[in-house]
Design an enzyme around this catalytic site. Structure first.
Site, mmCIF file in Angstrom:
data_model
loop_
_atom_site.group_PDB
_atom_site.id
_atom_site.type_symbol
_atom_site.label_atom_id
_atom_site.label_comp_id
_atom_site.label_asym_id
_atom_site.label_seq_id
_atom_site.Cartn_x
_atom_site.Cartn_y
_atom_site.Cartn_z
ATOM 1 N N ASP A 511 0.848 -1.192 0.000
ATOM 2 C CA ASP A 511 0.000 0.000 0.000
ATOM 3 C C ASP A 511 0.884 1.243 0.000
ATOM 4 O O ASP A 511 2.110 1.146 0.124
ATOM 5 C CB ASP A 511 -0.885 -0.049 1.260
ATOM 6 C CG ASP A 511 -1.999 0.987 1.244
ATOM 7 O OD1 ASP A 511 -2.297 1.534 0.162
ATOM 8 O OD2 ASP A 511 -2.573 1.238 2.317
ATOM 9 N N GLU A 514 2.554 4.972 -4.150
ATOM 10 C CA GLU A 514 2.550 5.858 -5.326
ATOM 11 C C GLU A 514 3.917 6.536 -5.598
ATOM 12 O O GLU A 514 4.138 6.880 -6.771
ATOM 13 C CB GLU A 514 1.459 6.919 -5.172
ATOM 14 C CG GLU A 514 0.062 6.372 -5.277
ATOM 15 C CD GLU A 514 -0.362 5.519 -4.051
ATOM 16 O OE1 GLU A 514 -1.149 4.581 -4.234
ATOM 17 O OE2 GLU A 514 0.119 5.804 -2.950
#
Length: 930
Positions: A511, A514
């Site tokens: 997770d 990005e």
């Protein structure tokens, strides 16, 4: 007239005749893949000419003087339909004087939104193309610009490289001829291939001055791309390429909160990975610069821009689009299909086919941020099974970690985590936990080995001055691993190996990759540079490229973060997949939030922090379908939503839809009301149990679909337009979808609904629930949809392999199989089953699997084992149901022996045979006599 003048005239006439003959010869080269275009009108499609003629009748005009020309553009150069205008002020807002100073047309229109007021004339000065010369893999040509464009640090000399990758794939690259620029290198590389010039599906034309190219479909001459409609721009931090589109039916360009078809009414989409909960007009977690266009007559094509920089795509109703990138090169792949299935296969031949998931990963997963102890985690799993609700995989969010530091577990709240995981394994379950990339950088030396060892091995991303870049995520100040560094990948594996020795996890959830950071750039800020403040910034959330992430000037092994940002999740997924492979020696399971083309080879994806509301339920369908087009079949949304409180009705409907996500996980945020299935009333639990049991019964079929995705680049969850490309009603549908070509899923997506208008393409469709036939000419039908029901229909001519469900896949894999046979009007059907042990590596590649084909026809069903290696030993066919049997059978035979347990319903024409025990590893025949 003198004799000299007469001779000159004759010579001029001779040259004119020769020129005409040459042009005539060139025009006859339609059968070849390459053609030159010299006349302005030749590169315009018939549609464009109609648009421009209509624009002339509307008398929309403008005038401009280019600073490098002495002439004035007349009305003809600036007269075009508003929808065909290409914005000359994309980088910033321009006044009339500034617009005309760029040599562009200025023609205001009523209103402020929509078509640009400042736009390029038809033949805007640009690059001039030299002759094409052969290379080892294709052709190349030089492009030169005599005068610089209006962009800063303009690149004056380019190199065009053209490669015919395959008969259906054309590869064109535009790069700086004088300097090396960053080029994307996908993990594992791109396979080299060579097309047969006699079979290519495209013809390519070039205009030399100003440069542009046109790609046509050879079979019908349709223009697939036409870049001559607007200039090519190429500067250090601004690359722009425009093209017309063959139709307005465009899908792709994810990840965005959109329907399956993109809105071409002057919209823009930004591709820049961002920690951003799904909502409209925002760049989300992944970037996929790939689109698919549905053409007429069932044809389709796709285009992929292999570029990892920040990209903005402008869509306009001409139809047309414009790519703008802040760096790299223009590396274009054009896929000619000719159908959508072929387009996806051609695309995946470049980015890689998806991995084969472990069988257990197709079961139901349950997670919450807020399972605060290992005891709570165990109790959740126990309550699921006590309620007779299937559950295969129990998850923990960051609650497990000591001080939220990854590769640790809290000694007080999760001190018995190793024993907890062993307990799950003894019950036939699996366990997964979250693994964020941010490595805590605080604490005394020697207290946190992942950071200490990472410092020694120099694995972290650096700032512009060479120090470790420190951001901020859940544990506080953090360093970020550079997964483009081989040493980092080895360190990552070592960290996973050390943790696995204590807690034997079955997969990892990556997770915040990005990568996300709670400060802009770094805790120390970012330098004032062109990388942090490029001349043009696409429309990103936060307004700056470093908003919510790292400094663009941060340095990684392969390049600056400016070039590598969109690749971060992909490189982490590759490293995590490789590490699990090395540590566990079983098929890895990785789930990633951030994504980029090629991630399907290493990971599944979920759609992030969706809200618990009906809109997000509905838009999860096109989100899942889009990822299927991107080569990521293992995808799903958080069932019942992640943010906010769900309702009982919403959660029931979401569980029913989620039962047909390829990846099914219920995941909830800390402050929200509980949404585990067992917390609801008995009627809701019963509806959820029915949906879960239906999914588990279909897992052999779903697993077989994943086999075809892995080996043949097929899609799993599939939009209707792929299977019914000539049905105009299927072009826009994204409230229903298919599993493979066989099952049509029609979920309820609105509150209070007890019936559903569902579209059934032409043919016979049988209700999977009771076998009732629906004879459709291609129409919407009103179907009953009470709260305990999701409508699923089987397409005629297909055989669906199923298995008796259980509370885990460990148990269900030993249960009897049964077949659902949906006969066509002619009494035929076909299906198949791929079966292996569910978790060993490369079973298909090493031929360590079973593959069985089922054929129905002439009042019998026959199994045809193609490959048998023992995986089906001990498993039996327990029964079958045959839809579309016109009359009661006089008798039924199984392998020649009469069967007693037979029922037939005349109202639905369903034949059911039970209590069989036919070995799946042997040929069997079930016959019925009418």
């Amino acid at each position: 007239m003198s004799s000299g003048s007469t001779g000159a005239v004759l010579l001029l006439l001779a040259f004119s005749l020769l020129a005409c003959l040459c042009l005539h010869y060139v025009s006859r080269l339609e059968s070849g893949p390459v053609r030159w275009v010299h006349d302005e009108q030749r590169e315009l499609s018939a549609h464009q000419r109609l648009v421009y003629e209509a624009a002339g009748r509307q008398n929309t005009s403008g005038r401009a003087v280019h600073p490098q020309t002495s002439g004035v553009y007349g009305d003809r150069e600036c007269t075009m339909a508003p929808e065909a205008r290409f914005d000359c002020g994309r980088d910033r807002s321009l006044t009339r004087g500034e617009c005309e100073g760029r040599g562009c047309c200025y023609a205001p229109l009523a209103g402020s939104a929509g078509p640009p007021w400042c736009f390029y004339p038809r033949l805007y000065p640009g690059y001039t193309m030299g002759p094409l010369t052969p290379t080892a893999r294709g052709q190349t040509a030089s492009l030169t610009r005599r005068q610089p464009s209006y962009l800063p640090r303009d690149v004056s000399s380019l190199r065009l490289e053209v490669t015919e990758e395959t008969a259906g794939c054309l590869h064109l690259t535009l790069k700086d001829a004088a300097s090396q620029r960053y080029e994307v290198h996908l993990p594992g590389g791109i396979p080299e291939s060579r097309a047969d010039n006699q079979s290519v599906l495209y013809a390519t034309e070039y205009r030399s001055d100003p440069f542009g190219f046109i790609v046509r479909r050879r079979s019908n001459g349709r223009v697939i791309m036409n870049t001559t409609v607007a200039p090519l721009l190429f500067a250090d931090q601004y690359l722009q390429l425009s093209t017309t589109l063959a139709s307005s039916l465009v899908s792709g360009l994810g990840e965005h909160y959109t329907s399956i078809l993109l809105d071409l009414n002057w919209t823009s989409l930004t591709l820049w990975n961002r920690d951003m909960a799904p909502h409209a007009d925002a760049n989300l977690y992944g970037s996929h610069p790939f689109y698919v266009v549905q053409e007429d007559d069932g044809f389709a094509h796709g285009v992929f821009l292999l570029n990892s920089n920040a990209i903005e795509v402008m869509l306009q109703p001409a139809p047309a689009l414009t790519w703008v990138s802040t760096g790299g090169i223009l590396d274009l792949y054009i896929f000619l299909g000719p159908d959508a299935h072929s387009v996806i296969r051609q695309y995946l031949s470049i980015i890689g086919r998806p991995m084969m998931p472990p069988y257990w990963s197709l079961g139901f997963h349950l997670c919450r941020w807020g399972y605060t102890t290992s005891n709570t985690t165990r109790r959740v799993a126990q309550r699921m099974h006590d309620a007779n609700l299937p559950l295969d995989v129990q998850w923990n969010d960051l609650d497990y970690a000591n001080k939220r530091r990854v590769f640790t577990f809290d000694p007080w709240r999760f001190g018995d985590l190793p024993e907890t995981v062993d307990g799950f394994h003894q019950r036939g379950m699996k366990y997964i936990l979250i693994l964020d990339p941010g490595i805590s950088s605080t604490g005394a030396p020697g207290t946190y080995p992942p950071f200490d060892d990472g410092l020694k091995r120099d694995v972290f991303i650096k700032n512009a001055t060479g120090g470790i870049l420190i951001g901020k995520v859940w544990p506080g100040p953090t360093a970020f691993p550079d997964f483009t560094n081989p040493e980092t990948r080895q360190w990552w594996e070592d960290c996973i190996r050390a943790f696995y020795a204590k807690v034997p996890v079955d997969g990892l959830w990556i997770d915040m990759n990005e990568p996300a950071s709670f400060v802009q750039g770094s805790v120390e800020g970012c330098p004032d540079s062109d990388l942090e403040n490029p001349p043009y910034t696409p429309k990103v959330v936060g307004g700056r490229l470093n908003s919510g992430t790292l400094c663009m000037s941060a340095q990684q092994k392969a390049s600056s973060h400016y070039n590598l940002h969109n690749l971060y999740g992909l490189t982490e997924a590759h490293a995590t997949h490789s590490a699990l492979l090395a540590v566990r020696r079983k098929r890895p399971f990785v789930l990633s939030r951030s994504s980029y083309p090629g991630i399907g080879r290493f990971s599944g994806v979920w759609t992030g922090d969706v809200r618990s509301d009906w809109e997000q339920l509905r838009l999860s369908v096109p989100a899942v379908l889009q990822f299927g087009l991107f080569g990521v079949p293992l995808v799903g949304a958080d069932v019942c939503g992640f943010e906010g409180d769900t309702t009982e009705e919403l959660c029931v409907r979401w569980m029913q839809l989620g039962a047909f996500y390829p990846f099914m996980r219920n995941h909830n945020d800390k402050p929200n009301a509980p949404q585990e299935p067992y917390v609801f009333g008995q009627k809701a639990q019963a509806a959820m149990r029915t949906a879960l049991n239906l999914r588990y019964s279909l897992l052999p079929f779903l697993y077989t679909l994943f086999h075809h995705a892995h080996t043949s680049a097929d899609t799993v969850a599939r939009p209707l337009f792929m299977e019914f490309p000539t049905d105009p009603n299927c072009q826009t549908i994204d409230r229903q979808f298919l599993w493979g070509s066989s099952l049509l899923i029609s979920p309820v997506l609105e509150p209070g609904a007890v019936e559903l208008a569902a579209y059934l393409p032409a043919g016979t469709w049988y209700s999977l629930h009771d076998g009732r036939p629906f004879y459709s000419g291609g129409q919407y039908l009103l179907l009953e949809a009470p709260l305990d029901t999701i409508n699923v229909h089987v397409r005629e001519g297909h055989v669906i392999p199923q298995q008796e469900p259980a509370l885990t896949t460990t148990a269900s894999r030993g249960n009897p199989f049964f077949l659902t046979v949906a006969l066509s009007a002619g009494g035929w059907a076909r299906g198949d089953l791929f079966w292996d042990d569910g978790e060993s590596l490369d079973t298909f590649e090493t031929q360590n699997y079973c593959y069985v084909v089922f054929i129905a026809g002439q009042s019998q069903v026959v199994s045809e084992p193609v490959d048998l290696n023992g995986a089906l030993d001990g498993l039996v066919l327990g029964g079958l149901q045959v839809f579309g049997v016109p009359s009661p059978p006089r008798f039924v035979l199984a392998n020649g022996e009469e069967v007693r347990d037979v029922t037939y319903r005349a109202d639905t024409e369903v034949l059911t045979v039970t209590n069989l025990a036919l070995p799946m590893s042997e040929v069997f025949t079930v016959q019925w006599a009418l």
